[in-house]
Design a protein around this motif. Structure first.
Motif, mmCIF file in Angstrom:
data_model
loop_
_atom_site.group_PDB
_atom_site.id
_atom_site.type_symbol
_atom_site.label_atom_id
_atom_site.label_comp_id
_atom_site.label_asym_id
_atom_site.label_seq_id
_atom_site.Cartn_x
_atom_site.Cartn_y
_atom_site.Cartn_z
ATOM 1 N N GLY A 32 0.841 -1.188 0.000
ATOM 2 C CA GLY A 32 0.000 0.000 0.000
ATOM 3 C C GLY A 32 0.873 1.234 0.000
ATOM 4 N N ASP A 33 0.251 2.382 -0.203
ATOM 5 C CA ASP A 33 0.999 3.618 -0.420
ATOM 6 C C ASP A 33 0.243 4.754 0.264
ATOM 7 O OD1 ASP A 33 2.180 5.952 -1.583
ATOM 8 O OD2 ASP A 33 2.765 4.795 -3.333
ATOM 9 N N PHE A 34 0.854 5.370 1.272
ATOM 10 C CA PHE A 34 0.224 6.464 2.010
ATOM 11 C C PHE A 34 1.014 7.756 1.793
ATOM 12 C CE2 PHE A 34 -0.676 2.782 4.981
ATOM 13 C CZ PHE A 34 -1.994 2.621 4.575
ATOM 14 N N THR A 35 0.298 8.853 1.634
ATOM 15 C CA THR A 35 0.912 10.172 1.521
ATOM 16 C C THR A 35 0.601 10.966 2.781
ATOM 17 O OG1 THR A 35 0.824 10.226 -0.898
ATOM 18 C CG2 THR A 35 0.909 12.340 0.250
ATOM 19 N N LEU A 36 1.638 11.556 3.383
ATOM 20 C CA LEU A 36 1.461 12.357 4.593
ATOM 21 C C LEU A 36 2.079 13.733 4.369
ATOM 22 C CD1 LEU A 36 2.041 9.189 5.551
ATOM 23 C CD2 LEU A 36 1.671 10.212 7.785
ATOM 24 N N LEU A 37 1.232 14.747 4.330
ATOM 25 C CA LEU A 37 1.677 16.130 4.230
ATOM 26 C C LEU A 37 1.681 16.708 5.636
ATOM 27 C CD1 LEU A 37 -0.437 17.230 1.130
ATOM 28 C CD2 LEU A 37 1.900 16.331 1.163
ATOM 29 N N ILE A 38 2.872 16.973 6.156
ATOM 30 C CA ILE A 38 3.002 17.479 7.520
ATOM 31 C C ILE A 38 3.479 18.924 7.454
ATOM 32 C CG2 ILE A 38 3.434 15.178 8.450
ATOM 33 C CD1 ILE A 38 6.403 15.812 8.564
ATOM 34 N N GLY A 39 3.054 19.734 8.407
ATOM 35 C CA GLY A 39 3.496 21.121 8.371
ATOM 36 C C GLY A 39 2.918 21.944 9.502
ATOM 37 N N ASP A 40 3.611 23.036 9.815
ATOM 38 C CA ASP A 40 3.088 23.965 10.816
ATOM 39 C C ASP A 40 1.888 24.712 10.244
ATOM 40 O OD1 ASP A 40 4.308 25.759 9.060
ATOM 41 O OD2 ASP A 40 6.004 26.151 10.370
ATOM 42 N N TRP A 41 1.093 25.316 11.141
ATOM 43 C CA TRP A 41 -0.164 25.932 10.698
ATOM 44 C C TRP A 41 -0.522 27.108 11.596
ATOM 45 C CZ3 TRP A 41 -2.746 25.641 6.350
ATOM 46 C CH2 TRP A 41 -4.040 26.165 6.283
ATOM 47 N N TYR A 42 -1.121 28.128 10.966
ATOM 48 C CA TYR A 42 -1.604 29.311 11.682
ATOM 49 C C TYR A 42 -3.126 29.368 11.636
ATOM 50 C CZ TYR A 42 3.124 31.271 11.684
ATOM 51 O OH TYR A 42 4.467 31.486 11.888
ATOM 52 N N PHE A 58 4.974 32.697 16.345
ATOM 53 C CA PHE A 58 5.139 31.243 16.362
ATOM 54 C C PHE A 58 3.845 30.588 15.872
ATOM 55 C CE2 PHE A 58 5.514 27.119 18.713
ATOM 56 C CZ PHE A 58 6.702 26.698 18.120
ATOM 57 N N PRO A 59 3.932 29.495 15.109
ATOM 58 C CA PRO A 59 2.711 28.845 14.606
ATOM 59 C C PRO A 59 1.802 28.379 15.738
ATOM 60 C CG PRO A 59 4.667 27.992 13.502
ATOM 61 C CD PRO A 59 5.157 28.829 14.632
ATOM 62 N N HIS A 60 0.545 28.129 15.378
ATOM 63 C CA HIS A 60 -0.437 27.692 16.372
ATOM 64 C C HIS A 60 -0.509 26.173 16.509
ATOM 65 C CE1 HIS A 60 -2.156 31.775 15.293
ATOM 66 N NE2 HIS A 60 -1.975 31.849 16.594
ATOM 67 N N GLY A 61 -0.037 25.451 15.504
ATOM 68 C CA GLY A 61 -0.134 24.000 15.585
ATOM 69 C C GLY A 61 0.568 23.329 14.429
ATOM 70 N N VAL A 62 0.442 22.004 14.386
ATOM 71 C CA VAL A 62 0.989 21.173 13.312
ATOM 72 C C VAL A 62 -0.144 20.305 12.780
ATOM 73 C CG1 VAL A 62 2.604 19.304 12.748
ATOM 74 C CG2 VAL A 62 3.325 21.161 14.268
ATOM 75 N N LEU A 63 -0.182 20.127 11.463
ATOM 76 C CA LEU A 63 -1.216 19.312 10.826
ATOM 77 C C LEU A 63 -0.588 18.134 10.088
ATOM 78 C CD1 LEU A 63 -3.487 22.075 9.201
ATOM 79 C CD2 LEU A 63 -3.651 21.090 11.504
ATOM 80 N N ILE A 64 -1.351 17.060 9.986
ATOM 81 C CA ILE A 64 -1.023 15.925 9.120
ATOM 82 C C ILE A 64 -2.173 15.780 8.132
ATOM 83 C CG2 ILE A 64 -0.580 13.442 8.978
ATOM 84 C CD1 ILE A 64 0.534 13.553 11.810
#
Length: 539
Positions: free
Chosen positions: A161-171, A190-196
């Motif tokens: 299987g093949d999973f894509t994960l876009l991770i990054g800080d977020w405002y 400073f950013p407010h959080g991190v998303l996946i």
């Protein structure tokens, strides 16, 4: 008379077969229509305006195969001009399609532009994102995965299987408010959080005993992230188009703009496990979690989150040095990666690039060798093509740090097609840096602390350094790369940290050959958008 006629018929028949073969052998075309709009999504516990593509946040996943031709009609329904850039796609001979303000006029509101480009001789995990203003802070980004052709072997078994994960800080703050902060001469908070994948909670499901590919990309604005999976090792197999020595890691540092691909075998007792992305090198640690769910699991996630590395810059630099080219493996082409002996080539030029933070006219700006980039009203590529003077300067940014007070300019560094450059990124600041070059990948041959000097070349990896399109530079340290300028065009060299890019830490490389030839560069597109000083010109 019969024999010549028979020969003529035979020749015509052979030519007809060849013509059919050539038509059938043409690389496939993939057609897309994407509409960019605003929308509302609940992120970090509160609804906020985001940028959607075809009503999706993040945008649609673009899955293609090596050498596929992509025809993508992008319709802009925002209230501001908009562009997408294809992060890591080399755009061979085709900087016309790079999607940055130095090569393309932005798409006006309620208008469209059709990108036409090829995933030429590439494999790997990449991304796309908006290159205009601070749109990237609101979304509009997505995954771009280039799969290998069936005739080209890969150095691992096909995953289950093949999973894509876009991770990054977020405002939580809107992109327009963030832009106003920068325009006022201040740095972003400073950013407010991190998303996946644009969320704070998501689940990836697999079967016990099977192996899955995880494609991990840092699409954030400024923050390095550490990625790990509770109870599972990750086998690194590919980094931005390079097949690498397949080492096992408990966690991986992924810096802004970078992508890595790992294989994970679900070899633990059947339960659910944490997937974690957390900020690195920050006083306050922000964390996002997802769930790796075994299909036969009846047990939810539990226990403490897997710990991030206890050590910081030195540990991260040491990990980066373990990323090495698999010399016997191919990438997109049949020939092994190691067949190109980059370490035996003498560079034609050495460029040392020092980033800096300065105040110009009372406002914060970032500079490269004392020059802070400002966008022109006309794309540099179009001004160059139409021979319009005064749009950019090829004398402003020099190949060594200037040591003088920073100034602003629309800076272009001239180079020649087939130059082989040694580029040293010198970071004398206390902030982590991430540098990207459009149109190319490059060999990351060295990292070190303090000031770079020619003696540091003794530490270079001239045998099996990997190639990639974005490299990190640690605080008060240097990173050295080698790059073969085999792709004519106007190419953006920029900070991948979007605040720094927006406030001037970028310039363009003009890779030039005075002879116009389709062997070196494609013609200007017939559908090119015109703006600024090229309005009314004809391609």
């Amino acid at each position: 008379m019969g024999k010549p006629v028979m020969k003529l018929h035979l020749i015509i028949g052979v030519l007809a077969v060849l013509a059919v073969s050539l038509v059938n052998a043409e690389d496939p075309y993939l057609y897309y229509t994407w509409t960019v709009t605003y929308g509302t999504r609940s992120i970090l516990g509160a609804p906020q305006q985001v940028i959607l593509i075809n009503n999706q946040f993040p945008g649609p996943k673009l899955d293609v195969v090596t050498n596929n031709n992509i025809i993508l009609n992008l319709i802009n329904k925002l209230d501001q001009p908009f562009l997408l850039t294809w992060n890591g796609v080399k755009q061979r001979k085709n900087s016309w399609q790079d999607g940055v303000l130095g090569t393309n006029c932005p798409i006006p509101p309620n208008s469209n532009y059709t990108y036409k480009f090829q995933a030429k001789d590439q494999i790997g995990s990449y991304t796309y994102f908006p290159s205009t203003l601070m749109h990237r802070a609101a979304g509009g980004f997505g995954a771009l995965n280039i799969y290998h052709r069936s005739v080209i072997p890969i150095p691992y078994a096909n995953p289950d299987g093949d999973f894509t994960l876009l991770i990054g800080d977020w405002y939580k703050t809107s992109h327009k408010a963030l832009q106003q902060t920068l325009d006022s001469g201040k740095s972003l908070p400073f950013p407010h959080g991190v998303l996946i994948n644009g969320q704070t909670k998501t689940t990836f499901t697999g079967e016990q005993g099977k192996t899955y590919m995880f494609r991990i990309s840092n699409v954030g604005l400024s923050t390095s992230l550490n990625f790990r999976i509770q109870g599972h090792s990750m086998k690194l197999v590919e980094v931005e188009g390079s097949h690498v020595i397949q080492n096992l890691y408990d966690s991986l540092d992924v810096h802004v703009g970078q992508s890595v691909t790992v294989l994970v075998t679900l070899n633990q007792p059947p339960k659910d496990y944490y997937i974690v992305a957390s900020t690195r090198f920050t006083r306050t640690v922000l964390t996002a979690t997802a769930v790796l769910h075994y299909a036969n699991s009846q047990t939810p996630v539990s226990g403490p989150l897997p710990a991030a590395p206890a050590y910081k810059y030195h540990w991260s630099m040491q990990q980066a040095r373990t990323y090495r080219w698999n010399l016997t493996s191919n990438a997109a082409r049949p020939n092994p990666q190691g067949s190109f002996h980059y370490g035996k080539i003498t560079p034609t030029k050495t460029i040392v690039l020092a980033n800096s933070a300065s105040y110009i006219n009372g406002k914060l700006r970032y500079a490269v060798n004392g020059v802070s980039y400002v966008n022109a009203d006309t794309p540099l590529k179009l001004a160059d093509y139409f021979n319009i003077p005064g749009v950019f300067s090829m004398n402003a940014v020099q190949g060594v740090p200037s040591g003088v007070a920073a100034t602003v300019a629309t800076s272009v560094m001239p180079t020649n097609l087939h130059d082989f450059l040694e580029v040293v990124f010198q970071n004398n600041e206390n902030a982590m840096q991430s540098w990207h070059l459009d149109g190319y990948d490059f060999w990351v041959v060295g990292f070190g602390s303090g000031q770079w000097t020619p003696k540091k070349r003794r530490t270079y990896n001239l045998v099996d350094a990997l190639t990639r399109h974005t490299t990190q530079v640690y605080p008060n340290s240097w990173t050295a790369i080698l790059v073969s300028l085999d792709n004519q065009g106007m190419w953006n060299m920029r900070s991948a940290s979007w605040e720094r890019q927006y406030l001037g830490q970028q310039f363009y490389l003009r890779v030039w050959n005075p002879v116009r030839s389709l062997a070196n560069e494609y013609d200007i597109p017939s559908n090119v958008l015109l703006c600024g000083k090229v309005v009314g010109r004809h391609p």
